[in-house]
Design an enzyme around this catalytic site. Sequence first.
Site, PDB file in Angstrom:
ATOM      1  N   ASN A  89       0.850  -1.195   0.000  1.00 46.91           N
ATOM      2  CA  ASN A  89       0.000   0.000   0.000  1.00 46.91           C
ATOM      3  C   ASN A  89       0.886   1.245   0.000  1.00 46.91           C
ATOM      4  O   ASN A  89       1.910   1.285   0.687  1.00 46.91           O
ATOM      5  CB  ASN A  89      -0.838  -0.062   1.288  1.00 46.91           C
ATOM      6  CG  ASN A  89      -1.946   0.953   1.358  1.00 46.91           C
ATOM      7  OD1 ASN A  89      -2.714   1.114   0.414  1.00 46.91           O
ATOM      8  ND2 ASN A  89      -2.049   1.642   2.488  1.00 46.91           N
TER       9      ASN A  89
ATOM     10  N   GLU B  51      -7.455   4.583   0.810  1.00 51.95           N
ATOM     11  CA  GLU B  51      -7.546   5.654   1.824  1.00 51.95           C
ATOM     12  C   GLU B  51      -8.057   6.950   1.198  1.00 51.95           C
ATOM     13  O   GLU B  51      -7.582   8.044   1.524  1.00 51.95           O
ATOM     14  CB  GLU B  51      -6.163   5.896   2.470  1.00 51.95           C
ATOM     15  CG  GLU B  51      -5.560   4.649   3.080  1.00 51.95           C
ATOM     16  CD  GLU B  51      -4.225   4.870   3.784  1.00 51.95           C
ATOM     17  OE1 GLU B  51      -3.898   6.031   4.101  1.00 51.95           O
ATOM     18  OE2 GLU B  51      -3.518   3.878   4.013  1.00 51.95           O
TER      19      GLU B  51
ATOM     20  N   ASP C 249      -9.378  10.330   0.109  1.00 52.41           N
ATOM     21  CA  ASP C 249      -9.930  11.610   0.574  1.00 52.41           C
ATOM     22  C   ASP C 249      -9.340  12.710  -0.297  1.00 52.41           C
ATOM     23  O   ASP C 249      -8.446  12.461  -1.109  1.00 52.41           O
ATOM     24  CB  ASP C 249      -9.736  11.854   2.076  1.00 52.41           C
ATOM     25  CG  ASP C 249      -8.311  11.896   2.547  1.00 52.41           C
ATOM     26  OD1 ASP C 249      -7.389  11.931   1.704  1.00 52.41           O
ATOM     27  OD2 ASP C 249      -8.094  11.914   3.774  1.00 52.41           O
TER      28      ASP C 249
HETATM   29  O1  G3I Z   1      -3.824   8.572  20.603  1.00 54.92           O
HETATM   30  C1  G3I Z   1      -3.017   9.716  20.871  1.00 54.92           C
HETATM   31  C2  G3I Z   1      -3.546  10.515  22.029  1.00 54.92           C
HETATM   32  O2  G3I Z   1      -3.468   9.709  23.183  1.00 54.92           O
HETATM   33  C3  G3I Z   1      -2.727  11.784  22.185  1.00 54.92           C
HETATM   34  O3  G3I Z   1      -3.283  12.568  23.199  1.00 54.92           O
HETATM   35  C4  G3I Z   1      -2.722  12.579  20.897  1.00 54.92           C
HETATM   36  C5  G3I Z   1      -1.850  13.818  21.000  1.00 54.92           C
HETATM   37  O4  G3I Z   1      -1.148  14.103  19.834  1.00 54.92           O
HETATM   38  O5  G3I Z   1      -2.218  11.762  19.870  1.00 54.92           O
HETATM   39  C6  G3I Z   1      -2.991  10.601  19.627  1.00 54.92           C
HETATM   40  O6  G3I Z   1      -2.417   9.855  18.593  1.00 54.92           O
HETATM   41  C7  G3I Z   1      -2.579  10.381  17.273  1.00 54.92           C
HETATM   42  C8  G3I Z   1      -3.279   9.308  16.438  1.00 54.92           C
HETATM   43  O7  G3I Z   1      -3.367   9.743  15.106  1.00 54.92           O
HETATM   44  C9  G3I Z   1      -4.678   8.986  16.948  1.00 54.92           C
HETATM   45  O8  G3I Z   1      -5.493  10.088  16.834  1.00 54.92           O
HETATM   46  C10 G3I Z   1      -1.235  10.710  16.707  1.00 54.92           C
HETATM   47  O9  G3I Z   1      -0.682  11.830  17.383  1.00 54.92           O
HETATM   48  C11 G3I Z   1      -1.349  11.041  15.241  1.00 54.92           C
HETATM   49  O10 G3I Z   1      -0.047  11.172  14.686  1.00 54.92           O
HETATM   50  C12 G3I Z   1      -2.079   9.922  14.521  1.00 54.92           C
HETATM   51  O11 G3I Z   1      -2.210  10.296  13.153  1.00 54.92           O
HETATM   52  C13 G3I Z   1      -2.520   9.244  12.282  1.00 54.92           C
HETATM   53  C14 G3I Z   1      -1.458   9.159  11.193  1.00 54.92           C
HETATM   54  O12 G3I Z   1      -1.810   8.120  10.303  1.00 54.92           O
HETATM   55  C15 G3I Z   1      -0.071   8.861  11.755  1.00 54.92           C
HETATM   56  O13 G3I Z   1       0.877   8.817  10.729  1.00 54.92           O
HETATM   57  C16 G3I Z   1      -3.888   9.528  11.655  1.00 54.92           C
HETATM   58  O14 G3I Z   1      -4.904   9.495  12.652  1.00 54.92           O
HETATM   59  C17 G3I Z   1      -4.175   8.494  10.582  1.00 54.92           C
HETATM   60  O15 G3I Z   1      -5.318   8.880   9.850  1.00 54.92           O
HETATM   61  C18 G3I Z   1      -2.984   8.421   9.601  1.00 54.92           C
HETATM   62  O16 G3I Z   1      -3.278   7.431   8.651  1.00 54.92           O
HETATM   63  C19 G3I Z   1      -2.298   7.256   7.629  1.00 54.92           C
HETATM   64  C20 G3I Z   1      -2.363   5.793   7.202  1.00 54.92           C
HETATM   65  O17 G3I Z   1      -2.206   4.961   8.311  1.00 54.92           O
HETATM   66  C21 G3I Z   1      -1.314   5.493   6.152  1.00 54.92           C
HETATM   67  N1  G3I Z   1      -1.436   6.391   5.022  1.00 54.92           N
HETATM   68  C22 G3I Z   1      -1.460   7.827   5.345  1.00 54.92           C
HETATM   69  C23 G3I Z   1      -2.553   8.104   6.377  1.00 54.92           C
HETATM   70  C24 G3I Z   1      -2.670   9.575   6.632  1.00 54.92           C
HETATM   71  O18 G3I Z   1      -1.516  10.090   7.226  1.00 54.92           O
END
Ligand code: G3I
Length: 299
Positions: A150, A215, A217
């Site tokens: 992916n 994914e 969007d």
């Molecule tokens: O769970 C913690 C929380 O406890 C904390 O208080 C908060 C403070 O920053 O962070 C929370 O974690 C976050 C997590 O999402 C859950 O919300 C992380 O900081 C944040 O970095 C994380 O981002 C995710 C990202 O991947 C990380 O690279 C996004 O939700 C998620 O949509 C995104 O998904 C990725 C796919 O897996 C791969 N392709 C790209 C896509 C978009 O970036």
Amino acid sequence: MQLDRDATYSSVLVREFDSVTPENAMKWGPVEPEKGTFNWAEADAIVAFAQAHGMKVRGHTLVWHNQLPDWLNSGTFTPAQLSAILKSHITTEVGRYAGKIYAWDVVNEVFNEDGTWRDTIWYRAFGDKFVADAFRWAHEADPQAKLYINDYNTDLANPKSDALLALVKSLKAQGVPIDGVGFQAHFDLAVDSLGDMAANLKRFTDLGVDVAITELDARIPMPADKTALAKQADFYKEAASACVSLPRCVGITVWGFTDKYSWVPYSFPSEGAATLLDADFQPKPAYRAFAEALAAAKP
Ligand code: G3I
């Protein structure tokens, strides 16, 4: 988790979709925050929700460089130890959900934009060998699951998708059990132009693998005006039309379906409004364009 907290979210999910994907809950950091200590609660709840509503589950993601647990990022391991750790992770997670997950993103985002290999904990230890190993271990743990590689910014022909194509060809030639290629399709209206996505995806199906949009969007520089929402609709339509046109494009997953919950404003603070439904779950122009393009798939 929105599934527990937001009844409207859950009911719209069930009404509009037949498959779910955990956005974060199956990633390594969340599932094994301490070495050997597992937290499956959220992932299990998503699988149970899907089963209760007759929905399929796409698993995401087993081998990635992001959202790894701290113990792994900051530990010192020999390549042999790291290989055993990776094998154990894949075997444990795929085994836990064997028979319940129809497709896994086994390997995620291994290339840079110019098509060179990304410098990660895995590439540094093993070169590209970790990819074939990961697919073989996942296949052993659940021989029925469809196994995907992916990536993002591979939706059109470019150096990155060329590199991915060459890798898939080489994996197939080696007999590695890879079933499909996932195209994330995270569009950015500030920089992206529409292109011939179908032609690019067909290069992959011509190798004898399935493809899926994984994914989808389309983020908009905020605030989103009517012109931007119309342009967004074109991107959703292009992705749906590309998939519908290819017999081996097996599905489309959107990365969030309401602007109420989307990763975009956290990662790109000046952008947003990336999904099909607004923050009140009302359809945007993209929803109608997307639905029309999908309807063309019906016999
Ligand atoms: O769970 C913690 C929380 O406890 C904390 O208080 C908060 C403070 O920053 O962070 C929370 O974690 C976050 C997590 O999402 C859950 O919300 C992380 O900081 C944040 O970095 C994380 O981002 C995710 C990202 O991947 C990380 O690279 C996004 O939700 C998620 O949509 C995104 O998904 C990725 C796919 O897996 C791969 N392709 C790209 C896509 C978009 O970036």
